[in-house]
Design an enzyme around this catalytic site. Structure first.
Site, PDB file in Angstrom:
ATOM      1  CD  GLU A 126      -3.099   1.090   2.410  1.00 50.78           C
ATOM      2  OE1 GLU A 126      -3.899   1.447   2.180  1.00 50.78           O
ATOM      3  OE2 GLU A 126      -2.447   0.757   3.436  1.00 50.78           O
ATOM      4  CG  ASP A 174      -2.341  15.344  -1.857  1.00 54.08           C
ATOM      5  OD1 ASP A 174      -3.256  15.746  -2.079  1.00 54.08           O
ATOM      6  OD2 ASP A 174      -1.322  15.695  -0.883  1.00 54.08           O
ATOM      7  CE  LYS A 230      -2.942  25.913  -4.886  1.00 54.82           C
ATOM      8  NZ  LYS A 230      -1.639  26.494  -3.953  1.00 54.82           N
ATOM      9  CE1 TYR A 248      -8.492  11.365   5.423  1.00 53.03           C
ATOM     10  CE2 TYR A 248      -6.241  10.559   4.740  1.00 53.03           C
ATOM     11  CZ  TYR A 248      -7.217  11.340   4.936  1.00 53.03           C
ATOM     12  OH  TYR A 248      -6.243  12.162   5.285  1.00 53.03           O
ATOM     13  CD  GLU A 249     -13.421   2.018   1.060  1.00 55.66           C
ATOM     14  OE1 GLU A 249     -11.842   1.832   1.601  1.00 55.66           O
ATOM     15  OE2 GLU A 249     -13.684   1.309   0.550  1.00 55.66           O
TER      16      GLU A 249
END
Lengths: 240, 240
Positions: free
Chosen positions: A44, A130, A134, A206-207
């Site tokens: 990972e 991430d 931008k 996060y999930e």
């Protein structure tokens, strides 16, 4: 994220050398030797707090897992999480446990090819990388073609990339990158848990959070190795 | 949608035989002859009320367009819309106008290969096709592999499929179908108008409505013909 309490982290990590790898470059080409067996290695890239890789190592004991992150505090947290997960599974005390099929490596993904030999990996997980929103930072996205080229080198004949994210823009960018690089995609999901939580996959921190907020989770698999492509070819029409 | 006022529709359509084709099968292999030139033919499968195909025919006079739908009332509405669009462009009365590069055909997409010869088409547009949400109706979706196989036959060496929809589930299904059929995708967008309305593409009625409600519009292009693939190969890395 804010990383607090760094004092003593290195000493903590150095005391766990069976689980934690502070200099992964020294194992280039020797990871199977380090694990002590010939099982496939799943990595990972950017493991964060380690919920996913810990859960996977417990769920799939027949696979060797390596979680990589560049922050030592995340490696420390990951090591705690992994030990707790394995202690639960083995029903022993956390102090006594040694996850048999998991390594947590401190490393920068920019130098991935210095840590692994070509063909040394069987699967790469990219979870909630991430998004670098931008445009001028596009090259830093872990699904940019310059990274995909590296992954192709490092993966073996069964090699696959499994990618998930909550970022619509990163997923869009990534689908276009996979397509432009001529990579074979499968199992594309624009809302992974649309019909309830999909238990096939271990959730990341996060999930869990984003899903509970009703956000879409995007996911897709990419077949890279020759054998992975052959298996995909055989089963690809089953879904229709 | 409810279709009202059917009385007299056929007579109306029969009186517009330069614009409306009631039996497209009779032009199989002879569409260039019908248009009177060798320009490429772009077809919209399921043209609905005709805003897209009318707008495209005005915007791209160097292309021949055919809009297909199975409902005669939609063909009638489309013919009105097309004449109004062309009358505005040419600054003449609606009664006097004859769109030079547009045909509206009454037909069932199930029998597409009875209306066109292999290689007779250069582009197929699928806009806001019926998502057929029930799994057992999956074969009716216009991006099902059984339709993709037909499209591949009918498209020429520059052939492309351009697909847009507001349906997350249909888009997900379609990406997997394109991938499973080994088709080369490009310009995948998960929110086409994220940065404001994208003026490059004519909007459909549904698209205007859904976009104004803040919904995501999904879009992707599929390169089918040999030359289309070659051009894609040359420019594919420009985006990174």
């Amino acid at each position: 994220m804010r990383l607090r309490g760094r004092k003593g982290i290195r000493e903590n990590l150095e005391a766990q050398q069976d689980l934690v790898v502070l200099d992964p470059k020294q194992y280039k080409g020797r990871w199977k030797e380090r694990f002590g067996n010939d099982r496939p290695i799943y990595v990972e890239l950017g493991m964060g707090k380690g919920q996913f890789i810990s859960g996977m190592s417990v769920k799939y004991p027949e696979v060797n897992f390596i979680g990589i992150d560049m922050y030592d505090e995340l490696i420390r947290r990951g090591s705690e999480k992994a030990k707790i997960a394995w202690a639960q599974k083995l029903e022993v005390e956390v102090e006594e446990v040694q996850p048999p099929n998991l390594n947590l490596a401190l490393g920068n993904i920019e130098f991935l090819e210095e840590c692994f030999e070509p063909g040394e990996l069987e699967r790469i997980y990219l979870n909630f990388s991430d998004p670098w929103p931008k445009a001028r930072h596009g090259r830093r996205r872990l699904t940019h073609p310059r990274f995909l080229d590296k992954y192709k080198q490092l993966l073996n004949e069964n090699g696959e990339i499994h990618f998930k994210t909550d970022s619509q823009t990163l997923f869009e960018f990534s689908l276009n990158a996979f397509a432009a690089c001529g990579l074979q995609m499968s199992d594309i999901a624009l809302s992974l848990h649309r019909d309830g939580v999909n238990e096939k996959h271990v959730m990341t921190e996060y999930e869990s959070k984003f899903h509970s907020q009703g956000m879409d989770i995007y996911r897709c698999e990419v077949m890279v190795g020759r054998e992975a492509l052959r298996r995909h070819e055989q089963r690809k029409m089953e879904q229709f």
